[in-house]
Design a protein around this motif. Structure first.
Motif, PDB file in Angstrom:
ATOM      1  N   ASP A   1       2.057   1.890  -2.485  1.00 50.15           N
ATOM      2  CA  ASP A   1       0.951   2.150  -1.567  1.00 50.15           C
ATOM      3  C   ASP A   1       1.497   2.445  -0.173  1.00 50.15           C
ATOM      4  O   ASP A   1       1.071   3.405   0.477  1.00 50.15           O
TER       5      ASP A   1
ATOM      6  N   HIS B   1       1.025   6.005   1.963  1.00 53.65           N
ATOM      7  CA  HIS B   1       0.434   6.092   3.300  1.00 53.65           C
ATOM      8  C   HIS B   1       1.465   6.539   4.337  1.00 53.65           C
ATOM      9  O   HIS B   1       1.125   7.205   5.303  1.00 53.65           O
TER      10      HIS B   1
ATOM     11  N   HIS C   1      -6.227   6.478  -5.002  1.00 57.53           N
ATOM     12  CA  HIS C   1      -4.941   7.096  -4.657  1.00 57.53           C
ATOM     13  C   HIS C   1      -4.738   8.398  -5.439  1.00 57.53           C
ATOM     14  O   HIS C   1      -4.197   9.367  -4.925  1.00 57.53           O
TER      15      HIS C   1
ATOM     16  N   HIS D   1     -11.176   6.139   0.424  1.00 54.04           N
ATOM     17  CA  HIS D   1     -10.251   5.068   0.044  1.00 54.04           C
ATOM     18  C   HIS D   1     -10.273   3.939   1.083  1.00 54.04           C
ATOM     19  O   HIS D   1     -10.322   2.758   0.734  1.00 54.04           O
TER      20      HIS D   1
HETATM   21 ZN   LIG Z   1      -3.809   2.855  -0.291  1.00 54.48          ZN
END
Ligand SMILES: [Zn+2]
Length: 230
Positions: free
Chosen positions: A142, A146, A188, A210
């Motif tokens: 994650d 990002h 995602h 999200h």
């Molecule tokens: Zn995320």
């Protein structure tokens, strides 16, 4: 035994600092070390069978990420869970920056960044909810996604601002053992698809959605674990 001869060939493993960092991060993420709990460096060093120096270094790294903090004459403690207000402020800032960054990143996608995205996608798909080690892998993937978006914005100030939040670590610590990985994985996927398709509008929309969903998940968890003042 031929197999043993082959296995004897030295393979560079993780350094002592990396081992200590991984160990502590997993404990913090899985709440095996509770928010606010004291962390004794000598105990951690003993548990890992290493000296205190690499543990100290790992602690400084975690301190920079605001996952632990140092108290004079006490030593290190795990940071308290973020409050609902802090979480709201965090998401407000992310909503202002990240959808824009995603749109710019979608326009600027290269073959190299698409290859990285595919690797991130594979890492995320292999995670089972509730498994602490897999969970920290998911948090790592994650963070990578990002960060790729932040870097892809082509704006170094945006990249630094997003980086400094260390949002992924705090969010995952709070959401441990919820079904968040499954939900977040779908969100995602939409972001990744839009980036790969070089579609700025879709990327912006997917990131905004999200973050909205992620904030709702956080708020739900915090509502259960923290006393309300309103
Ligand atoms: Zn995320």
């Amino acid at each position: 035994m031929p197999a043993r001869t082959r296995a004897a060939k030295p393979v560079p493993g993780p350094t002592m600092v990396e081992r200590a960092y991984e160990y502590l991060l997993t404990q913090l993420m899985s709440l095996s070390i509770a928010p606010g709990e004291r962390i004794a460096i000598d105990t951690v060093a003993r548990q890992l069978g290493i000296s205190q120096t690499p543990v100290r270094e790992a602690m400084s790294q975690l301190e920079a990420e605001k996952l632990v903090f140092k108290m004079p004459n006490v030593g290190y403690r795990a940071s308290p869970q973020m409050t609902r207000d802090e979480v709201r402020d965090l998401y407000t800032l992310r909503q202002l920056i990240e959808p824009y960054a995603a749109a710019r990143a979608a326009e600027a996608m290269t073959d190299a960044s698409i290859a990285i995205l595919e690797a991130i996608d594979r890492d995320m798909s292999s995670v089972v909810a509730g498994d602490a080690r897999a969970y920290s892998r998911f948090a790592e993937a994650d963070a990578k996604l990002h960060r790729l978006i932040a870097t892809g914005s082509g704006n170094r100030l945006i990249e630094e601002a997003i980086d400094r939040l260390h949002a992924h670590l705090h969010i995952f610590r709070a959401l441990y053992a919820t079904n968040a990985p499954n939900e977040a994985a779908e969100e995602h996927r939409k972001i990744i698809d839009a980036l790969v398709a070089h579609d700025p509008a879709a990327a912006e929309q997917a990131v905004r959605y999200h973050l909205e969903r992620s904030q709702m998940r956080m708020d739900r968890v915090l509502a259960e674990t923290t006393p309300t003042t309103d």
